[in-house]
Design a protein around this motif. Structure first.
Motif, PDB file in Angstrom:
ATOM      1  N   ARG A   1       0.830  -1.203   0.000  1.00  0.00           N
ATOM      2  CA  ARG A   1       0.000   0.000   0.000  1.00  0.00           C
ATOM      3  C   ARG A   1       0.872   1.264   0.000  1.00  0.00           C
ATOM      4  O   ARG A   1       0.628   2.205  -0.752  1.00  0.00           O
ATOM      5  CB  ARG A   1      -0.915  -0.019   1.222  1.00  0.00           C
ATOM      6  CG  ARG A   1      -1.875   1.160   1.297  1.00  0.00           C
ATOM      7  CD  ARG A   1      -2.659   1.105   2.610  1.00  0.00           C
ATOM      8  NE  ARG A   1      -3.431  -0.127   2.706  1.00  0.00           N
ATOM      9  CZ  ARG A   1      -3.975  -0.577   3.825  1.00  0.00           C
ATOM     10  NH1 ARG A   1      -3.823   0.093   4.955  1.00  0.00           N
ATOM     11  NH2 ARG A   1      -4.673  -1.702   3.836  1.00  0.00           N
ATOM     12  N   GLU A   2       1.908   1.276   0.851  1.00  0.00           N
ATOM     13  CA  GLU A   2       2.809   2.429   0.919  1.00  0.00           C
ATOM     14  C   GLU A   2       3.544   2.643  -0.404  1.00  0.00           C
ATOM     15  O   GLU A   2       3.678   3.772  -0.884  1.00  0.00           O
ATOM     16  CB  GLU A   2       3.835   2.224   2.046  1.00  0.00           C
ATOM     17  CG  GLU A   2       3.243   2.226   3.447  1.00  0.00           C
ATOM     18  CD  GLU A   2       4.259   1.781   4.485  1.00  0.00           C
ATOM     19  OE1 GLU A   2       3.914   1.769   5.678  1.00  0.00           O
ATOM     20  OE2 GLU A   2       5.399   1.453   4.101  1.00  0.00           O
ATOM     21  N   GLU A   3       4.014   1.531  -0.977  1.00  0.00           N
ATOM     22  CA  GLU A   3       4.777   1.644  -2.224  1.00  0.00           C
ATOM     23  C   GLU A   3       3.887   2.111  -3.371  1.00  0.00           C
ATOM     24  O   GLU A   3       4.308   2.901  -4.226  1.00  0.00           O
ATOM     25  CB  GLU A   3       5.423   0.298  -2.555  1.00  0.00           C
ATOM     26  CG  GLU A   3       6.287   0.287  -3.806  1.00  0.00           C
ATOM     27  CD  GLU A   3       7.527   1.153  -3.700  1.00  0.00           C
ATOM     28  OE1 GLU A   3       8.227   1.307  -4.717  1.00  0.00           O
ATOM     29  OE2 GLU A   3       7.804   1.686  -2.599  1.00  0.00           O
ATOM     30  N   ARG A   4       2.649   1.643  -3.391  1.00  0.00           N
ATOM     31  CA  ARG A   4       1.725   2.092  -4.439  1.00  0.00           C
ATOM     32  C   ARG A   4       1.506   3.602  -4.351  1.00  0.00           C
ATOM     33  O   ARG A   4       1.540   4.310  -5.363  1.00  0.00           O
ATOM     34  CB  ARG A   4       0.389   1.352  -4.309  1.00  0.00           C
ATOM     35  CG  ARG A   4      -0.633   1.712  -5.393  1.00  0.00           C
ATOM     36  CD  ARG A   4      -1.955   1.024  -5.124  1.00  0.00           C
ATOM     37  NE  ARG A   4      -1.828  -0.410  -5.222  1.00  0.00           N
ATOM     38  CZ  ARG A   4      -1.844  -1.085  -6.374  1.00  0.00           C
ATOM     39  NH1 ARG A   4      -1.996  -0.422  -7.511  1.00  0.00           N
ATOM     40  NH2 ARG A   4      -1.726  -2.388  -6.374  1.00  0.00           N
ATOM     41  N   ASN A   5       1.300   4.104  -3.127  1.00  0.00           N
ATOM     42  CA  ASN A   5       1.107   5.549  -2.956  1.00  0.00           C
ATOM     43  C   ASN A   5       2.357   6.321  -3.354  1.00  0.00           C
ATOM     44  O   ASN A   5       2.280   7.408  -3.941  1.00  0.00           O
ATOM     45  CB  ASN A   5       0.748   5.855  -1.499  1.00  0.00           C
ATOM     46  CG  ASN A   5      -0.622   5.324  -1.123  1.00  0.00           C
ATOM     47  OD1 ASN A   5      -1.480   5.116  -1.990  1.00  0.00           O
ATOM     48  ND2 ASN A   5      -0.838   5.074   0.161  1.00  0.00           N
ATOM     49  N   ARG A   6       3.523   5.768  -3.030  1.00  0.00           N
ATOM     50  CA  ARG A   6       4.775   6.458  -3.373  1.00  0.00           C
ATOM     51  C   ARG A   6       4.967   6.524  -4.877  1.00  0.00           C
ATOM     52  O   ARG A   6       5.343   7.566  -5.425  1.00  0.00           O
ATOM     53  CB  ARG A   6       5.963   5.723  -2.749  1.00  0.00           C
ATOM     54  CG  ARG A   6       7.299   6.455  -2.912  1.00  0.00           C
ATOM     55  CD  ARG A   6       8.464   5.560  -2.562  1.00  0.00           C
ATOM     56  NE  ARG A   6       8.638   4.473  -3.510  1.00  0.00           N
ATOM     57  CZ  ARG A   6       9.227   4.607  -4.694  1.00  0.00           C
ATOM     58  NH1 ARG A   6       9.679   5.795  -5.089  1.00  0.00           N
ATOM     59  NH2 ARG A   6       9.358   3.577  -5.508  1.00  0.00           N
TER      60      ARG A   6
END
Length: 682
Positions: A36-41
């Motif tokens: 989830r964090e990587e997708r947002n980044r």
């Protein structure tokens, strides 16, 4: 992405074989949140081209698909990915490991977030009761409170009852210090011998005598290397504070079990790993690390502990953190059952940021509560006849707190008790997947040699002989070493030690970080570049200044690194290659050395330590040797030490010593096979 991909495939394969255990559920959670964090980044990265962004999102979708398929086998996994989910300390640690494996660090904000642990209650699914605990509870279902030593009654406060006193008490340690260490008056010891026949140093015996005289709360803040663990165990023996609970960082919990055997061999220790499947609830001393405390806090409070030790107590300085709340909860429950339990907080770094770091430690010891001093301390303050408006209050108040049990000694103050140079072994548990694979590889190696020994013994013309044939053992060990020396398919001693070094790297860096915060400058030695890389990544993540000496450096770069370590107060650690920095440099600005990997000879080890233990050193030197428990690591350490001792004791002109890594490998194989044959014959 490669790190996430490997991790999610591992979870998927485990799920296909059956229900996920706690560790795998935690891994599932961390992977999902990192996706989830990587997708947002990726979506927010304006510098990324559309083609690269599309490719990254496609790969993330692949990981998410595997997670979704895994969760269909166990729908409860979806609850671990909620927007409001609170990550446990253990999950945060796993996230940091995965980031480090990917070559990424944390932002300053993330690092602070990981230091400030959530005060939300641990998820209910994490709470466990090991079967051994149930057995103990059934054997004694009516555990009654023990008030044979009644706790002091809360007094009817007099003239100080309306004063806010905690602030002035903390301030007294800033305003009223005379430059001397804060240390209560300790009695002279009646003797220096322990029940195990080992000799104590005088400063250690003084604290044990205080416990024998009835003192029950201690903030033991001796500098590292002065034997705080031994003092705590012997104080528990003197106070008969069993069963005893020890809460410690993961990196030192194996060492606690080792120290129990050394100092109180009549007492049995048990170490809690994970969900506690190997726990012996009938043991005298229960050792648990902070990271798994949340799973066990419920039943620990019902065990009837008569004493509790919190090691590296600065770990609980943040009162709002989950682990601090759990430690305080356990201390309150111990006090509720035992009138005056033995409570000890051990730390070489009682203050990290400011004077209020004392607050949680004092509350654990029962000196204060949330708002005011408790009975004994308040009574002592009342007896001074002073208030915070009086000039002499701060000095008197400081002494009142010290008398409750602050004990602080420095190496330089007790130098007569300490050898000028000593090596302290620090056993660590490799209880993760890598550690288990190393232990399995060692078992496979031993089984292979046992088969070879049996086959050779049967093939001899004289037939099998009685007992162990020492000559044949050495031949089998030689064959094993020669056959596997260049093999890529089978483990040999050299490759096994290399893997052990890699597995220990993070734990060695953790302990070095603790030392750096308490004693200042520390020299960290390793044999391999990847171990140095892991250590440096850990120091960077923790905000600890470091420099390094490596074999590929220019002379100028090396000189600059040494100069920074000597003269820059912000550089706390120098990370050194044993081969590149083992000779020819002076690092005696430090007095503590961490040996993250074993050397192949005592001479190589001594050369490393002598970078610090040399002319110009005005403090006792301690070398902390990190040993992987329950592996060949410990055998090789003993082997090197025994050969070095033999050479030192030789009176006939012989200076026998292990001369090369080949010799060490052969001797280690001989020891492994001999031990296995003895065990099989028993």
């Amino acid at each position: 992405m490669p790190v996430l991909a490997r991790a999610v495939r591992d979870v998927e394969s485990r799920a296909q074989r059956g229900a996920l255990n706690h560790d795998q559920r935690m891994r599932f959670q961390v992977i999902g949140l990192m996706v989830r964090e990587e997708r947002n980044r990726v979506k927010a990265d304006t510098a990324m081209s559309e083609a690269v962004r599309a490719e990254q999102l496609k790969r993330l979708d692949g990981v998410a698909t595997i997670l979704a398929k895994t969760a269909t086998r166990d729908p409860s996994l979806f609850t671990l990915l909620g927007e409001d989910v609170v990550l446990s300390d253990e999950a945060r640690a796993l996230r940091r490991e995965m980031l480090a494996a990917a070559g990424l660090g944390q932002s300053p904000t993330e690092a602070v977030a990981d230091e400030t642990f959530s005060d939300a209650p641990a998820p209910i699914e994490k709470r466990v009761v090991p079967q051994s605990v149930i057995s103990r509870q059934l054997s004694n279902p009516f555990l009654a409170p023990d008030f044979s030593s009644a706790a002091p009654r809360e007094p009817q406060y007099g003239r100080l009852s309306t004063w806010e006193l905690l602030g002035p008490l903390f301030t007294s340690f800033e305003k009223a210090s005379d430059g001397a260490p804060s240390c209560m008056k300790l009695p002279d010891p009646n003797g220096l011998m322990t029940p195990s026949g080992r000799e104590l140093m005088k400063h250690q015996a003084q604290l044990v005598e205080a416990a024998a005289d009835g003192h029950r709360t201690f903030l033991l803040a001796d500098e590292p290397g002065l034997g705080k663990t031994a003092q705590a165990l012997l104080a528990a023996h003197a106070a008969d504070a069993y069963p005893l609970l020890v809460v410690a960082p993961n990196v030192v919990k194996a060492n606690w079990a080792h120290e129990v055997e050394l100092w109180t061999p009549g007492r049995k220790a048990t170490v809690i790993h994970g969900d506690g499947h190997t726990l012996d609830a009938f043991a005298d001393i229960v050792i648990i690390n902070y990271e798994v405390l949340d799973r066990h806090v419920d039943w620990l409070g019902e065990m009837g502990f008569r004493g509790m030790v919190v090691d590296e107590a600065h770990f609980i300085k943040n009162k709002s953190s989950q682990r601090s709340q759990q430690v305080l909860q356990l201390a309150d429950r111990v006090r509720a059952r035992i009138g005056r339990p033995l409570l000890m907080a051990l730390t070489g770094t009682p203050l990290i940021n400011d004077i209020e770091d004392f607050r949680t430690i004092w509350q654990f010891l029962g000196w204060i509560d949330d708002k005011k001093p408790r009975a004994e301390l308040m009574g002592a303050l009342e007896q001074t006849g002073l208030t915070p408006l009086d000039h002499g209050f701060y000095s008197a108040a400081r002494q009142c707190v010290i008398d409750r049990g602050i004990v602080r000694r420095r190496k330089v103050d007790v130098a007569a008790d300490i050898p000028a140079r000593r090596i302290a072994d620090l056993p660590v548990d490799l209880d993760d997947e890598i550690g288990r694979s190393i232990q399995q590889a060692e078992r496979d190696l031993v089984a292979r040699m046992l088969r070879r020994y049996a086959s050779a013994a049967e093939a001899r013309s004289s037939g099998p002989s009685e007992g162990i044939d020492a000559e044949l053992v050495r031949r089998v060990a030689t064959w094993e070493r020669e056959d596997t020396a260049g093999s890529k398919d089978e483990e040999n001693v050299f490759t096994m030690m290399r893997r052990i070094g890699q597995a220990k790297a993070g734990l060695a860096a953790d302990y070095t970080a603790q030392l750096a915060r308490s004693v200042g400058k520390v020299v960290f030695f390793a044999k391999h570049i990847d171990v140095m890389d892991t250590a440096e990544a850990a120091f960077k993540q923790r905000g600890i200044g470091y420099t390094s000496i490596r074999g590929d450096q220019s002379k100028t770069a090396r000189e600059q690194a040494i100069d920074r370590f000597w003269n820059d107060p912000d550089v706390k650690v120098i990370v050194c290659s044993v081969t590149a920095a083992g000779v020819g440099i002076n690092l005696q600005v430090a007095s503590d050395v961490v040996l993250a990997e074993l050397s192949w000879t005592d001479a190589e080890q001594t050369q490393a330590i002598d970078r610090v233990h040399r002319i110009g050193q005005d403090k006792p030197v301690t070398a902390w040797r990190i040993i992987a428990a329950q592996t060949i690591d410990g055998r090789i350490a003993e082997l090197i030490d025994s050969k070095a001792g033999l050479a030192a004791r030789a009176l006939d002109g012989s200076d026998e010593e292990i001369g090369s890594s080949v010799d060490v490998q052969l001797e280690a194989l001989v020891t492994l096979l001999t031990d296995a044959l003895v065990e099989r014959a028993a």
